[in-house]
Scaffold this active site. Sequence first.
Site, mmCIF file in Angstrom:
data_model
loop_
_atom_site.group_PDB
_atom_site.id
_atom_site.type_symbol
_atom_site.label_atom_id
_atom_site.label_comp_id
_atom_site.label_asym_id
_atom_site.label_seq_id
_atom_site.Cartn_x
_atom_site.Cartn_y
_atom_site.Cartn_z
ATOM 1 N N SER A 185 0.794 -1.232 0.000
ATOM 2 C CA SER A 185 0.000 0.000 0.000
ATOM 3 C C SER A 185 0.825 1.279 0.000
ATOM 4 O O SER A 185 0.291 2.347 -0.293
ATOM 5 C CB SER A 185 -0.951 0.021 1.194
ATOM 6 O OG SER A 185 -0.246 0.209 2.393
ATOM 7 N N LYS A 190 0.714 4.667 6.662
ATOM 8 C CA LYS A 190 0.058 5.487 5.635
ATOM 9 C C LYS A 190 0.612 6.903 5.703
ATOM 10 O O LYS A 190 1.361 7.258 6.595
ATOM 11 C CB LYS A 190 -1.460 5.541 5.833
ATOM 12 C CG LYS A 190 -2.156 4.205 5.914
ATOM 13 C CD LYS A 190 -2.210 3.472 4.615
ATOM 14 C CE LYS A 190 -2.946 2.133 4.802
ATOM 15 N NZ LYS A 190 -2.583 1.157 3.831
#
Length: 196
Positions: free
Chosen positions: A35, A103
């Site tokens: 990700s 993230k």
Amino acid sequence: MRRLVRELIETVLLALAMFLFVQFSVQNVKVEGSSMQPTLTEGQYLLVDKLSYARVARDSLASVLPFVDDDSSTNQLFAFHSPEPGEVIVFHSPMDPSCDFVKRVIAGPGDTVEIHEGRVLVNGVVRDEPYSTHPDRRTVPRIEVPRGNYYVLGDNRRASNDSRDWGPLPAENIAGRARLRYWPPENFKFLGSFSR
């Protein structure tokens, strides 16, 4: 003999204090999944600075500092600074707190976020995202990030489970800021942030 014992005790206490300080302020995390590609890839190790985002209870501070307002919607204050857009953070998943995610912060409390066919707009302005080389064509309706929350996205939008899926991230889930990619050695790099 007494002096030797005293020096030994002092050395052990100093080593214990240093160990506890490092345990409290730094954590290592292994990147799992894709990700955050190309910034981070699976199997790399990060050094996470837990001290930067240390939080203190607002009501405790309000009782000793007259300029701290104790009637707020959040009882937590960041001791040094709050997460800024562009910083890479590590946090406990809102869906499963036993899992840590990595993230990038896109927006903070009070900001509006909307995504039109993959383009991210923060407060109505298209965000320049040179780190996102795998965009998707998704559209997400406009939301205002609530107080005490952050909007986070993976750099590889096609493979990321992030705020688009489960909403803004509560500040109390944040473990720290990813500062250094240290393993494998050929991937050693300090992780800066991209400003607005």
